[in-house]
Design a protein around this motif. Structure first.
Motif, PDB file in Angstrom:
ATOM      1  N   LEU A   1      11.319  18.053  46.992  1.00 16.05           N
ATOM      2  CA  LEU A   1      11.188  19.384  47.587  1.00 16.05           C
ATOM      3  C   LEU A   1       9.733  19.722  47.925  1.00 16.05           C
ATOM      4  CD1 LEU A   1      13.734  21.393  45.422  1.00 16.05           C
ATOM      5  CD2 LEU A   1      13.998  20.613  47.789  1.00 16.05           C
ATOM      6  N   MET A   2       8.821  19.373  47.035  1.00 21.08           N
ATOM      7  CA  MET A   2       7.400  19.641  47.283  1.00 21.08           C
ATOM      8  C   MET A   2       6.887  18.780  48.433  1.00 21.08           C
ATOM      9  SD  MET A   2       5.993  20.124  43.410  1.00 21.08           S
ATOM     10  CE  MET A   2       4.316  20.370  43.916  1.00 21.08           C
ATOM     11  N   SER A   3       7.323  17.544  48.501  1.00 15.86           N
ATOM     12  CA  SER A   3       6.895  16.658  49.592  1.00 15.86           C
ATOM     13  C   SER A   3       7.385  17.171  50.935  1.00 15.86           C
ATOM     14  CB  SER A   3       7.422  15.242  49.370  1.00 15.86           C
ATOM     15  OG  SER A   3       6.874  14.689  48.205  1.00 15.86           O
ATOM     16  N   LEU A   4       8.624  17.625  50.977  1.00 14.13           N
ATOM     17  CA  LEU A   4       9.154  18.166  52.225  1.00 14.13           C
ATOM     18  C   LEU A   4       8.440  19.458  52.616  1.00 14.13           C
ATOM     19  CD1 LEU A   4      12.972  17.537  51.707  1.00 14.13           C
ATOM     20  CD2 LEU A   4      11.433  16.358  53.305  1.00 14.13           C
ATOM     21  N   GLN A   5       8.148  20.282  51.629  1.00 13.99           N
ATOM     22  CA  GLN A   5       7.459  21.550  51.889  1.00 13.99           C
ATOM     23  C   GLN A   5       6.058  21.314  52.448  1.00 13.99           C
ATOM     24  OE1 GLN A   5       6.800  23.925  48.394  1.00 13.99           O
ATOM     25  NE2 GLN A   5       6.493  25.791  49.584  1.00 13.99           N
ATOM     26  N   HIS A   6       5.377  20.305  51.945  1.00  9.62           N
ATOM     27  CA  HIS A   6       4.005  20.013  52.380  1.00  9.62           C
ATOM     28  C   HIS A   6       3.943  18.932  53.453  1.00  9.62           C
ATOM     29  CE1 HIS A   6       2.187  22.625  49.416  1.00  9.62           C
ATOM     30  NE2 HIS A   6       3.047  22.144  48.532  1.00  9.62           N
ATOM     31  N   ARG A   7       5.095  18.549  53.960  1.00  8.39           N
ATOM     32  CA  ARG A   7       5.207  17.555  55.034  1.00  8.39           C
ATOM     33  C   ARG A   7       4.505  16.239  54.692  1.00  8.39           C
ATOM     34  NH1 ARG A   7       5.333  21.006  60.554  1.00  8.39           N
ATOM     35  NH2 ARG A   7       6.634  22.643  59.701  1.00  8.39           N
ATOM     36  N   GLN A   8       4.807  15.749  53.500  1.00 11.36           N
ATOM     37  CA  GLN A   8       4.281  14.473  53.029  1.00 11.36           C
ATOM     38  C   GLN A   8       5.417  13.459  53.003  1.00 11.36           C
ATOM     39  OE1 GLN A   8       1.018  14.021  52.371  1.00 11.36           O
ATOM     40  NE2 GLN A   8       0.688  16.137  52.978  1.00 11.36           N
ATOM     41  N   SER A   9       5.074  12.190  52.770  1.00  9.60           N
ATOM     42  CA  SER A   9       6.112  11.161  52.695  1.00  9.60           C
ATOM     43  C   SER A   9       7.020  11.447  51.499  1.00  9.60           C
ATOM     44  CB  SER A   9       5.490   9.775  52.588  1.00  9.60           C
ATOM     45  OG  SER A   9       4.717   9.678  51.425  1.00  9.60           O
ATOM     46  N   PHE A  10       8.303  11.280  51.719  1.00  7.75           N
ATOM     47  CA  PHE A  10       9.284  11.646  50.703  1.00  7.75           C
ATOM     48  C   PHE A  10      10.209  10.499  50.333  1.00  7.75           C
ATOM     49  CE2 PHE A  10      11.046  12.532  54.834  1.00  7.75           C
ATOM     50  CZ  PHE A  10      12.326  12.002  54.761  1.00  7.75           C
ATOM     51  N   TYR A  11      10.031   9.340  50.948  1.00  6.65           N
ATOM     52  CA  TYR A  11      10.985   8.250  50.738  1.00  6.65           C
ATOM     53  C   TYR A  11      10.989   7.730  49.312  1.00  6.65           C
ATOM     54  CZ  TYR A  11       6.750   5.732  52.154  1.00  6.65           C
ATOM     55  OH  TYR A  11       5.461   5.290  52.282  1.00  6.65           O
ATOM     56  N   GLY A  12       9.880   7.784  48.616  1.00  3.92           N
ATOM     57  CA  GLY A  12       9.851   7.335  47.220  1.00  3.92           C
ATOM     58  C   GLY A  12      10.691   8.232  46.325  1.00  3.92           C
ATOM     59  N   SER A  13      10.575   9.540  46.528  1.00  2.00           N
ATOM     60  CA  SER A  13      11.370  10.484  45.737  1.00  2.00           C
ATOM     61  C   SER A  13      12.852  10.392  46.084  1.00  2.00           C
ATOM     62  CB  SER A  13      10.881  11.910  45.972  1.00  2.00           C
ATOM     63  OG  SER A  13       9.551  12.043  45.550  1.00  2.00           O
ATOM     64  N   ALA A  14      13.151  10.211  47.363  1.00  2.00           N
ATOM     65  CA  ALA A  14      14.553  10.062  47.772  1.00  2.00           C
ATOM     66  C   ALA A  14      15.154   8.796  47.155  1.00  2.00           C
ATOM     67  CB  ALA A  14      14.652  10.028  49.295  1.00  2.00           C
ATOM     68  N   ALA A  15      14.390   7.718  47.140  1.00  2.00           N
ATOM     69  CA  ALA A  15      14.867   6.480  46.514  1.00  2.00           C
ATOM     70  C   ALA A  15      15.062   6.676  45.012  1.00  2.00           C
ATOM     71  CB  ALA A  15      13.888   5.337  46.776  1.00  2.00           C
ATOM     72  N   GLY A  16      14.205   7.468  44.384  1.00  2.00           N
ATOM     73  CA  GLY A  16      14.355   7.750  42.957  1.00  2.00           C
ATOM     74  C   GLY A  16      15.633   8.507  42.658  1.00  2.00           C
ATOM     75  N   ILE A  17      15.994   9.449  43.521  1.00  2.00           N
ATOM     76  CA  ILE A  17      17.234  10.196  43.337  1.00  2.00           C
ATOM     77  C   ILE A  17      18.434   9.265  43.494  1.00  2.00           C
ATOM     78  CG2 ILE A  17      18.693  11.977  44.378  1.00  2.00           C
ATOM     79  CD1 ILE A  17      16.096  13.553  44.912  1.00  2.00           C
ATOM     80  N   VAL A  18      18.382   8.415  44.509  1.00  2.00           N
ATOM     81  CA  VAL A  18      19.473   7.455  44.713  1.00  2.00           C
ATOM     82  C   VAL A  18      19.571   6.511  43.517  1.00  2.00           C
ATOM     83  CG1 VAL A  18      20.236   5.513  46.140  1.00  2.00           C
ATOM     84  CG2 VAL A  18      19.405   7.606  47.217  1.00  2.00           C
ATOM     85  N   THR A  19      18.441   6.068  43.004  1.00  2.00           N
ATOM     86  CA  THR A  19      18.442   5.174  41.846  1.00  2.00           C
ATOM     87  C   THR A  19      19.072   5.853  40.639  1.00  2.00           C
ATOM     88  OG1 THR A  19      16.474   4.018  42.630  1.00  2.00           O
ATOM     89  CG2 THR A  19      16.976   3.823  40.299  1.00  2.00           C
ATOM     90  N   CYS A  20      18.713   7.107  40.402  1.00  2.00           N
ATOM     91  CA  CYS A  20      19.275   7.830  39.255  1.00  2.00           C
ATOM     92  C   CYS A  20      20.783   8.027  39.389  1.00  2.00           C
ATOM     93  CB  CYS A  20      18.596   9.185  39.102  1.00  2.00           C
ATOM     94  SG  CYS A  20      16.907   9.097  38.523  1.00  2.00           S
TER      95      CYS A  20
END
Length: 94
Positions: free
Chosen positions: A36-55
């Motif tokens: 959410l913070m990455s999307l809000q600040h327009r930063q790369s988010f693929y690492g966090s998205a992969a972490g959610i998928v992994t969990c």
């Protein structure tokens, strides 16, 4: 990087099993907040998205190990992409 520790064959499994899968919920929450913070600040988010998928998807021990490795690599790449290699004179994006 805690994600990489969770990907270690014996240690990661002991941490997850020892916490009664609670660490997976904690990591999910941390990845969700980071996403959410990455999307809000327009930063790369693929690492966090992969972490959610992994969990969510990689609860099978061997698959989870590879999922955590991939997520750790993606988080590392996104960190280097944002902050550079941390070496003097390295290229840094603003």
């Amino acid at each position: 990087m805690f994600e990489l520790i969770l990907g270690l064959p014996l240690l990661g499994g002991m941490v997850v099993m020892g916490s009664g899968w609670g660490i997976s919920a904690v990591m999910f929450a941390l990845h969700a907040v980071t996403l959410l913070m990455s999307l809000q600040h327009r930063q790369s988010f693929y690492g966090s998205a992969a972490g959610i998928v992994t969990c969510l998807l990689f609860s099978v021990p061997v698959w989870g190990m590879f999922g955590h490795w991939i997520t750790a690599a993606l988080l590392l790449v996104s960190m280097v992409d944002r902050y550079g290699a941390g070496m003097p004179g390295s290229f840094r994006r603003s």
